[in-house]
Motif scaffolding. Structure first.
Motif, PDB file in Angstrom:
ATOM      1  N   UNK A  63     -48.967  32.919 -47.348  1.00 43.81           N
ATOM      2  CA  UNK A  63     -48.000  32.943 -46.255  1.00 43.81           C
ATOM      3  C   UNK A  63     -46.578  32.863 -46.792  1.00 43.81           C
ATOM      4  N   UNK A  64     -45.640  33.332 -45.969  1.00 46.43           N
ATOM      5  CA  UNK A  64     -44.217  33.264 -46.287  1.00 46.43           C
ATOM      6  C   UNK A  64     -43.507  32.623 -45.094  1.00 46.43           C
ATOM      7  N   UNK A  65     -42.860  31.491 -45.347  1.00 40.07           N
ATOM      8  CA  UNK A  65     -42.102  30.792 -44.316  1.00 40.07           C
ATOM      9  C   UNK A  65     -40.624  30.882 -44.643  1.00 40.07           C
ATOM     10  N   UNK A  66     -39.811  31.044 -43.582  1.00 36.31           N
ATOM     11  CA  UNK A  66     -38.370  31.127 -43.740  1.00 36.31           C
ATOM     12  C   UNK A  66     -37.708  30.073 -42.862  1.00 36.31           C
ATOM     13  N   UNK A  67     -36.549  29.619 -43.308  1.00 37.40           N
ATOM     14  CA  UNK A  67     -35.777  28.645 -42.541  1.00 37.40           C
ATOM     15  C   UNK A  67     -34.301  28.977 -42.660  1.00 37.40           C
ATOM     16  N   UNK A  68     -33.569  28.751 -41.570  1.00 39.56           N
ATOM     17  CA  UNK A  68     -32.122  28.958 -41.548  1.00 39.56           C
ATOM     18  C   UNK A  68     -31.490  27.680 -41.003  1.00 39.56           C
ATOM     19  N   UNK A  69     -30.653  27.063 -41.835  1.00 40.09           N
ATOM     20  CA  UNK A  69     -30.059  25.777 -41.482  1.00 40.09           C
ATOM     21  C   UNK A  69     -28.536  25.905 -41.479  1.00 40.09           C
ATOM     22  N   UNK A  70     -27.925  26.066 -40.316  1.00 39.72           N
ATOM     23  CA  UNK A  70     -26.450  26.147 -40.247  1.00 39.72           C
ATOM     24  C   UNK A  70     -25.827  24.762 -40.446  1.00 39.72           C
ATOM     25  N   UNK A  71     -24.623  24.761 -41.024  1.00 37.27           N
ATOM     26  CA  UNK A  71     -23.835  23.540 -41.115  1.00 37.27           C
ATOM     27  C   UNK A  71     -24.275  22.559 -42.171  1.00 37.27           C
ATOM     28  N   UNK A  72     -25.100  22.969 -43.135  1.00 45.72           N
ATOM     29  CA  UNK A  72     -25.579  22.035 -44.157  1.00 45.72           C
ATOM     30  C   UNK A  72     -24.911  22.279 -45.514  1.00 45.72           C
ATOM     31  N   UNK A  73     -24.038  23.261 -45.590  1.00 44.60           N
ATOM     32  CA  UNK A  73     -23.369  23.591 -46.859  1.00 44.60           C
ATOM     33  C   UNK A  73     -21.854  23.472 -46.697  1.00 44.60           C
ATOM     34  N   UNK A  74     -21.184  23.242 -47.814  1.00 45.77           N
ATOM     35  CA  UNK A  74     -19.723  23.240 -47.841  1.00 45.77           C
ATOM     36  C   UNK A  74     -19.266  23.861 -49.150  1.00 45.77           C
ATOM     37  N   UNK A  75     -18.018  24.273 -49.176  1.00 46.22           N
ATOM     38  CA  UNK A  75     -17.484  24.895 -50.393  1.00 46.22           C
ATOM     39  C   UNK A  75     -17.346  23.854 -51.492  1.00 46.22           C
ATOM     40  N   UNK A  76     -17.558  24.233 -52.743  1.00 44.03           N
ATOM     41  CA  UNK A  76     -17.431  23.267 -53.834  1.00 44.03           C
ATOM     42  C   UNK A  76     -15.986  22.817 -53.993  1.00 44.03           C
ATOM     43  N   UNK A  77     -15.840  21.583 -54.476  1.00 49.39           N
ATOM     44  CA  UNK A  77     -14.488  21.035 -54.668  1.00 49.39           C
ATOM     45  C   UNK A  77     -13.739  21.789 -55.755  1.00 49.39           C
ATOM     46  N   UNK A  78     -14.451  22.252 -56.803  1.00 47.70           N
ATOM     47  CA  UNK A  78     -13.833  22.988 -57.905  1.00 47.70           C
ATOM     48  C   UNK A  78     -14.591  24.293 -58.070  1.00 47.70           C
TER      49      UNK A  78
END
Length: 551
Positions: free
Chosen positions: A529-544
């Motif tokens: 099986x292949x499962x996919x997930x989409x999670x908005x709002x869990x990432x941010x740009x790196x500081x450097x």
């Protein structure tokens, strides 16, 4: 309650008895007055009476007692008294002189009661006291046979003893009816009392009031949902927490099986098995079920009193936060264990390197370190994560790779993975990714050789997209893959969708505004099986930002 009912019945019967007696006495009085008036009218209308009274009134002198003693009027009045049973029949002239009277010595004397009304042509009926005592009497004018002018009166009276001679019979009937009513009221009160005791389990009104107050305080005070239903499956008690968790505001009065709820929730509320071969589940062995965006435990407890089945109480405990935290702790524990293993392995390698260098075999130490680095970069090694650089995701996937390796499954990161940002919601990401990887590893264990799991991670702004595929046998039932049926580690075709893992990750994703879905069910002749997930709002740009990226 019984004394109150008996007192009420007694008062009602007493009032009714008094009313009936009063009505009966009035009827007897009215009958006596009517009879007296009828007799007086009959006597006054007699032609002999009219002629005799007119003659006596026309005589200027006063008739003597002797002349009236056996006169025609006295004989006629005496005969009428004997025939009608009246106390007296008195005939007078226009001066009130008695022309006929039951007492002979009173003949020729003026009557003791008023006679002016009769001489005025009016009939009167009243209760008066005279020489013969109190009586119901009627006075009727006697009119002149030629001119119809009132020339005297006829007075007829009935003694009270004759009027109320039927009163004892009336009172006896009323008393008998009152006694029967009292007896019937007492019997009905006893029946009502026994029924109330049976319905209230012997509790008195004060105890019921205290019980209701205590129940309201307890139901509103507990943090869990409480739902009670009787032997007929009709809900009788439900607090606000139960209504909120079940998503139904009008629970009371509805049958459990008529509620619009998932099958596992209905089964948990009623204590019924979810599988035909399973027996009735006990309250202490409740399994978690997913209800909307909550993970709840439902415990049922039968209630009885005096060997009488009163129904079932279901306690609904919201354990969403606990389960989420437990999953997060398991992820942290896995990462900690993986780091411990890596630290131990790193220490061993340092010892080997130090030993070679201490022995003066620097070239051998250099070759040993090169071999270690090559093994780490080799696909299919302990962890092939060269495509992943984000620290949190790297450590999480590496920990899962160590666990998968212990079960004979190779976990790798797909070559298309690209994560440029930094995870800002590690708890939610760990819950979703760890559950999907654990399910994939369990499915791969039951699959054919080689056993593998591939994880691909991509970020797009603040959104993280993950894909997890495995070499298992696929999903047997796509429709129930996200249902919260009971866990089973025996059937390899039921690895996915057995428990609360997939429903939990879908709820976490939905709370973030994303989703988790089955991209490929796999199956016989193909991959897993292949499962996919989409999670908005869990990432941010790196500081450097890395070199070459825009600032």
């Amino acid at each position: 309650m019984l004394l109150l009912q008996l007192a009420c019945v007694t008062v009602v019967v007493a009032i009714c008895t008094g009313v009936f007696v009063g009505i009966g006495v009035q009827q007897l009085r009215a009958e006596a007055e009517t009879s007296a008036l009828s007799i007086a009218r009959t006597v006054a209308a007699d032609s002999d009476v009219r002629a005799g009274v007119a003659q006596a009134s026309a005589d200027a002198g006063t008739p003597t007692n002797a002349s009236l003693l056996d006169g025609p009027l006295s004989v006629l009045a005496a005969a009428a008294e004997a025939n009608t049973g009246a106390l007296f029949i008195v005939i007078t002239d226009d001066h009130g002189i008695r022309l006929a009277h039951p007492e002979p010595q009173l003949l020729g004397a003026v009557v003791s009661t008023e006679f002016a009304e009769a001489l005025a042509g009016r009939e009167t009926v009243s209760w008066e006291s005279g020489t013969l005592g109190a009586s119901a009497r009627a006075k009727v004018p006697v009119r002149d046979p030629d001119t119809s002018v009132p020339v005297g009166e006829v007075s007829v009276g009935f003694a009270p003893s004759s009027v109320f001679q039927e009163l004892p019979l009336l009172l006896g009937g009323v008393a008998l009816a009152a006694g029967a009513a009292l007896a019937l009221g007492a019997v009905v009160s006893l029946i009502i009392r026994r029924r109330l005791e049976r319905l209230t389990l012997g509790l008195q009104p004060e105890e019921l009031s205290a019980l209701v107050a205590n129940q309201a305080a307890v139901l509103d005070g507990v943090g869990d949902g409480v739902l009670a239903y009787g032997p007929d499956d009709v809900v009788t008690v439900a607090n606000t927490t139960a209504a909120r968790l079940l998503g139904i505001s009008d629970l009371v009065g509805r049958r459990i099986h008529d509620l619009v709820l998932p099958g596992p929730v209905i089964a948990a509320l009623t204590g019924e098995p979810t599988e035909p071969s399973a027996g009735r589940r006990s309250a202490d062995a409740a399994d978690p079920v997913v209800l909307a965006d909550h993970i709840v435990y439902i415990d049922t407890h039968p209630v009885s009193r005096a060997n009488r089945d009163l129904g079932v109480i279901a306690v609904i405990r919201d354990r969403t936060d606990i389960v989420t935290i437990t999953d997060r702790l398991e992820t942290v524990a896995s990462m900690t264990e993986a780091l411990r293993v890596q630290r131990h392995e790193f220490a061993n390698r340092l010892h080997v390197t130090a030993g070679l260098m201490d022995a003066g075999r620097v070239p051998d130490a250099r070759d040993y370190l090169d071999d270690v680095l090559d093994a780490a970069r080799t696909p299919g090694g302990p962890f092939a994560g060269e495509h992943l650089t984000e620290p949190f995701l790297l450590s999480l996937v590496q920990a899962k790779a160590e666990q998968a390796g212990e079960r004979g499954v190779v976990l790798t990161v797909g070559p298309d993975s690209l994560v440029r940002g930094v995870v800002s919601a590690p708890a939610d990401v760990a819950t979703v990714l760890a559950n999907l990887v654990d399910n994939a590893v369990s499915a791969a264990v039951y699959g054919a050789e080689p056993r593998w799991v591939i994880v691909e991670l991509l970020d797009d702004g603040d959104t993280l997209v993950m894909t997890v595929s495995d070499s298992g046998r696929g999903v047997a039932n796509e429709a129930q893959v996200f249902s919260d049926v009971h866990r089973s580690d025996v059937d390899p075709d039921a690895v996915h969708g057995r428990g609360i893992g997939l429903p939990l990750v879908r709820d976490v994703a939905a709370r973030l505004g994303g989703d988790v879905w089955l991209a490929d069910a796999g199956g016989p002749g193909g991959s897993g099986a292949v499962f996919c997930a989409r999670l908005p709002g869990v990432m941010r740009a790196p500081a450097h930002p890395a070199q070459g990226e825009e600032r």
